[in-house]
Scaffold this active site. Structure first.
Site, PDB file in Angstrom:
ATOM      1  N   GLY A   1       3.219  -2.317   3.897  1.00  0.00           N
ATOM      2  CA  GLY A   1       3.668  -3.612   3.856  1.00  0.00           C
ATOM      3  C   GLY A   1       5.357  -4.003   3.808  1.00  0.00           C
TER       4      GLY A   1
ATOM      5  CG  ASP B   1      -5.937  -1.275  -0.042  1.00  0.00           C
ATOM      6  OD1 ASP B   1      -5.042  -0.447   0.614  1.00  0.00           O
ATOM      7  OD2 ASP B   1      -5.391  -2.558  -0.302  1.00  0.00           O
TER       8      ASP B   1
HETATM    9  C1  LIG Z   1       1.081  14.397 -17.182  1.00  0.00           C
HETATM   10  C2  LIG Z   1       0.984  13.910 -16.005  1.00  0.00           C
HETATM   11  C3  LIG Z   1       1.446  12.559 -15.950  1.00  0.00           C
HETATM   12  C4  LIG Z   1       1.594  11.711 -14.745  1.00  0.00           C
HETATM   13  C5  LIG Z   1       2.103  10.617 -14.788  1.00  0.00           C
HETATM   14  C6  LIG Z   1       1.930  10.008 -13.637  1.00  0.00           C
HETATM   15  C7  LIG Z   1       2.520   8.446 -13.626  1.00  0.00           C
HETATM   16  C8  LIG Z   1       2.408   7.500 -12.598  1.00  0.00           C
HETATM   17  C9  LIG Z   1       2.427   6.427 -13.253  1.00  0.00           C
HETATM   18  C10 LIG Z   1       2.562   5.351 -12.663  1.00  0.00           C
HETATM   19  C11 LIG Z   1       2.401   5.249 -11.134  1.00  0.00           C
HETATM   20  C12 LIG Z   1       2.406   3.828 -11.035  1.00  0.00           C
HETATM   21  C13 LIG Z   1       2.107   3.196  -9.643  1.00  0.00           C
HETATM   22  C14 LIG Z   1       1.795   1.925  -9.674  1.00  0.00           C
HETATM   23  C15 LIG Z   1       2.178   1.344  -8.598  1.00  0.00           C
HETATM   24  C16 LIG Z   1       1.605  -0.001  -8.660  1.00  0.00           C
HETATM   25  C17 LIG Z   1       2.458  -1.069  -7.680  1.00  0.00           C
HETATM   26  C18 LIG Z   1       1.555  -1.977  -7.090  1.00  0.00           C
HETATM   27  O1  LIG Z   1       1.763  -2.980  -6.966  1.00  0.00           O
HETATM   28  O2  LIG Z   1       0.294  -1.484  -6.568  1.00  0.00           O
HETATM   29  C19 LIG Z   1      -0.668  -2.528  -6.144  1.00  0.00           C
HETATM   30  C20 LIG Z   1      -0.692  -2.209  -4.632  1.00  0.00           C
HETATM   31  C21 LIG Z   1      -2.065  -2.791  -4.022  1.00  0.00           C
HETATM   32  O3  LIG Z   1      -1.423  -3.848  -3.052  1.00  0.00           O
HETATM   33  P1  LIG Z   1      -2.381  -4.335  -1.891  1.00  0.00           P
HETATM   34  O4  LIG Z   1      -1.924  -5.856  -1.811  1.00  0.00           O
HETATM   35  O5  LIG Z   1      -2.323  -3.665  -0.630  1.00  0.00           O
HETATM   36  O6  LIG Z   1      -3.826  -4.343  -2.118  1.00  0.00           O
HETATM   37  C22 LIG Z   1      -4.721  -5.433  -2.655  1.00  0.00           C
HETATM   38  C23 LIG Z   1      -5.581  -5.094  -3.831  1.00  0.00           C
HETATM   39  O7  LIG Z   1      -6.086  -3.743  -3.268  1.00  0.00           O
HETATM   40  C24 LIG Z   1      -6.529  -5.855  -4.227  1.00  0.00           C
HETATM   41  O8  LIG Z   1      -7.626  -5.196  -5.018  1.00  0.00           O
HETATM   42  P2  LIG Z   1      -8.127  -5.881  -6.432  1.00  0.00           P
HETATM   43  O9  LIG Z   1      -7.077  -5.780  -7.122  1.00  0.00           O
HETATM   44  O10 LIG Z   1      -8.317  -7.274  -5.994  1.00  0.00           O
HETATM   45  O11 LIG Z   1      -9.229  -4.965  -6.532  1.00  0.00           O
HETATM   46  C25 LIG Z   1      -7.296  -6.633  -3.008  1.00  0.00           C
HETATM   47  O12 LIG Z   1      -8.037  -7.515  -3.515  1.00  0.00           O
HETATM   48  C26 LIG Z   1      -6.395  -6.862  -1.886  1.00  0.00           C
HETATM   49  O13 LIG Z   1      -7.309  -6.965  -0.741  1.00  0.00           O
HETATM   50  C27 LIG Z   1      -5.534  -5.916  -1.632  1.00  0.00           C
HETATM   51  O14 LIG Z   1      -4.801  -6.413  -0.560  1.00  0.00           O
HETATM   52  O15 LIG Z   1      -0.878  -0.818  -4.106  1.00  0.00           O
HETATM   53  C28 LIG Z   1      -1.862  -0.051  -4.603  1.00  0.00           C
HETATM   54  O16 LIG Z   1      -2.934  -0.084  -5.272  1.00  0.00           O
HETATM   55  C29 LIG Z   1      -1.518   1.301  -4.502  1.00  0.00           C
HETATM   56  C30 LIG Z   1      -1.219   1.946  -5.775  1.00  0.00           C
HETATM   57  C31 LIG Z   1      -0.921   3.266  -6.046  1.00  0.00           C
HETATM   58  C32 LIG Z   1      -1.303   3.977  -7.205  1.00  0.00           C
HETATM   59  C33 LIG Z   1      -0.759   5.189  -7.285  1.00  0.00           C
HETATM   60  C34 LIG Z   1      -1.608   5.723  -8.345  1.00  0.00           C
HETATM   61  C35 LIG Z   1      -1.090   7.021  -8.534  1.00  0.00           C
HETATM   62  C36 LIG Z   1      -0.744   7.396  -9.817  1.00  0.00           C
HETATM   63  C37 LIG Z   1      -0.854   8.543 -10.482  1.00  0.00           C
HETATM   64  C38 LIG Z   1      -0.903   9.811  -9.989  1.00  0.00           C
HETATM   65  C39 LIG Z   1      -0.807  10.802 -10.924  1.00  0.00           C
HETATM   66  C40 LIG Z   1      -0.912  12.050 -10.517  1.00  0.00           C
HETATM   67  C41 LIG Z   1      -1.019  12.890 -11.888  1.00  0.00           C
HETATM   68  C42 LIG Z   1      -1.124  14.228 -11.641  1.00  0.00           C
HETATM   69  C43 LIG Z   1      -0.925  15.099 -13.015  1.00  0.00           C
HETATM   70  C44 LIG Z   1      -0.837  16.414 -12.779  1.00  0.00           C
HETATM   71  C45 LIG Z   1      -0.533  17.255 -14.030  1.00  0.00           C
HETATM   72  N1  LIG Z   2      -0.159  -2.382   8.534  1.00  0.00           N
HETATM   73  C1  LIG Z   2       0.218  -3.465   7.945  1.00  0.00           C
HETATM   74  C2  LIG Z   2       0.174  -3.554   6.328  1.00  0.00           C
HETATM   75  C3  LIG Z   2       0.700  -4.480   5.579  1.00  0.00           C
HETATM   76  N2  LIG Z   2       1.145  -5.629   6.533  1.00  0.00           N
HETATM   77  C4  LIG Z   2       1.513  -6.585   5.495  1.00  0.00           C
HETATM   78  O1  LIG Z   2       1.810  -6.433   4.026  1.00  0.00           O
HETATM   79  C5  LIG Z   2       1.057  -6.947   3.307  1.00  0.00           C
HETATM   80  C6  LIG Z   2       0.631  -5.996   2.109  1.00  0.00           C
HETATM   81  O2  LIG Z   2       1.811  -5.461   1.655  1.00  0.00           O
HETATM   82  P1  LIG Z   2       1.699  -4.297   0.607  1.00  0.00           P
HETATM   83  O3  LIG Z   2       3.002  -4.231  -0.014  1.00  0.00           O
HETATM   84  O4  LIG Z   2       0.800  -4.549  -0.353  1.00  0.00           O
HETATM   85  O5  LIG Z   2       1.524  -3.121   1.457  1.00  0.00           O
HETATM   86  C7  LIG Z   2      -0.180  -7.371   4.085  1.00  0.00           C
HETATM   87  O6  LIG Z   2      -0.728  -8.558   3.326  1.00  0.00           O
HETATM   88  C8  LIG Z   2       0.346  -7.639   5.331  1.00  0.00           C
HETATM   89  O7  LIG Z   2       1.036  -9.000   5.381  1.00  0.00           O
HETATM   90  C9  LIG Z   2       1.151  -5.695   7.556  1.00  0.00           C
HETATM   91  O8  LIG Z   2       1.657  -6.474   8.383  1.00  0.00           O
HETATM   92  N3  LIG Z   2       0.784  -4.548   8.433  1.00  0.00           N
HETATM   93 MG   LIG Z   3      -0.276  -1.696   1.749  1.00  0.00          MG
HETATM   94 MG   LIG Z   4      -3.301  -2.206   0.237  1.00  0.00          MG
END
Ligand SMILES: CCCCCCCC/C=C\CCCCCCCC(=O)OC[C@H](COP(=O)(O)O[C@@H]1[C@H](O)[C@H](OP(=O)(O)O)[C@@H](O)[C@H](O)[C@H]1O)OC(=O)CCCCCCC/C=C\CCCCCCCC
Ligand SMILES: Nc1ccn([C@@H]2O[C@H](COP(=O)(O)O)[C@@H](O)[C@H]2O)c(=O)n1
Ligand SMILES: [Mg+2]
Ligand SMILES: [Mg+2]
Length: 215
Positions: A70, A91
């Site tokens: 995005g 997703d």
């Molecule tokens: C001792 C070990 C400790 C390890 C600590 C690790 C800490 C890591 C801590 C934090 C990481 C935080 C990452 C969070 C980032 C979140 C940011 C964000 O905005 O995420 C949202 C985004 C979703 O965006 P989209 O708009 O693309 O998606 C929408 C969403 O899916 C909607 O779903 P709904 O909510 O409704 O169910 C839909 O409705 C919509 O359609 C859809 O468009 O991005 C993400 O979701 C991606 C998030 C990535 C999260 C990464 C997680 C990894 C975290 C930790 C891994 C840790 C590994 C540890 C190993 C340990 C080994 C010892």
């Molecule tokens: N291949 C893609 C992926 C995403 N987009 C645009 O980004 C928005 C999602 O943003 P994230 O930061 O959550 O990844 C999505 O709504 C699209 O507008 C795109 O154009 N092409």
């Molecule tokens: Mg995305």
């Molecule tokens: Mg997504």
């Protein structure tokens, strides 16, 4: 909550990397597809075998692509309806593989029917959480509530727990219980979120119907 507060931070951190991929000529859709393929592979190759550490490392490397695609689209001024559809749809595929991989472990060598059921519940309820928003939006309703456990929370809770629990393979004691606790948390949190969203959409739907009837 994470979507609201952590997104700005990750946008700042990932913007230079997104710009680098753009300079290489990579498209946002490619990042979406490769990120999903990597997450699905990590989940389905490692989790069913109980290799939670390496599975989590692999998924974590790829799942951040969901924040990069995005970002790239916005930098290019090419955010599109197709991109939004592709991003959201894939997703769901990645989430299904992650909780499906965990369920396969408990159905097989992990040998725990209850935890298998909880993992399946996490998979299904996570899909329903997202569906509530998609279906409401398709009817012109905003679904103006995020709810307790959005996707970012579901992933962080389950992946941090899986990664740390996976350290048991390297002899770290007392960490296996983390994954079951996380699965229960995600299951209950997702259920609460479904109810929160349904209550909100019900209110929005009645209000919209009342306005339509009055006009
Ligand atoms: C001792 C070990 C400790 C390890 C600590 C690790 C800490 C890591 C801590 C934090 C990481 C935080 C990452 C969070 C980032 C979140 C940011 C964000 O905005 O995420 C949202 C985004 C979703 O965006 P989209 O708009 O693309 O998606 C929408 C969403 O899916 C909607 O779903 P709904 O909510 O409704 O169910 C839909 O409705 C919509 O359609 C859809 O468009 O991005 C993400 O979701 C991606 C998030 C990535 C999260 C990464 C997680 C990894 C975290 C930790 C891994 C840790 C590994 C540890 C190993 C340990 C080994 C010892
Ligand atoms: N291949 C893609 C992926 C995403 N987009 C645009 O980004 C928005 C999602 O943003 P994230 O930061 O959550 O990844 C999505 O709504 C699209 O507008 C795109 O154009 N092409
Ligand atoms: Mg995305
Ligand atoms: Mg997504």
């Amino acid at each position: 909550m994470l979507n609201k507060y952590a997104r700005a931070f990750f946008t700042r951190v990932l913007t230079p990397f997104a710009a680098f991929l753009i300079r290489l000529g990579v498209s946002p859709d490619t990042v979406t597809l490769v990120g999903t393929a990597g997450s699905v592979t990590g989940a389905l190759v490692f989790f069913p075998r109980g290799e939670f550490f390496w599975g989590t490392i692999t998924i974590t490397l790829f799942i951040f692509s969901d924040l990069v695609d995005g970002n790239m689209a916005r930098q290019l001024g090419r955010s599109s309806r197709w991109g939004a559809f592709l991003d959201s749809t894939l997703d769901r595929v990645a989430d299904a593989a992650i909780f499906g991989g965990m369920a396969m472990w408990y159905a097989g060598k992990g040998d725990n029917d209850l935890l298998c059921a909880v993992a399946v519940f996490c998979l299904a309820s996570g899909l329903v959480v997202s569906y509530t928003k998609a279906r409401a939006e398709s009817q012109g309703l905003p679904c103006d509530v995020s709810g307790l456990v959005e996707r970012a929370e579901r992933l962080v809770i389950s992946l941090v727990a899986a990664g740390v629990a996976g350290l048991a393979t390297f002899g770290v004691p007392y960490v296996e219980w983390l994954l079951p606790v996380a699965l229960w948390l995600v299951a209950v949190g997702s259920l609460v979120t479904v109810v929160q969203r349904m209550v909100t959409v019900r209110r929005e739907a009645f209000e919209a119907d009342r306005v339509a009837a009055g006009s």
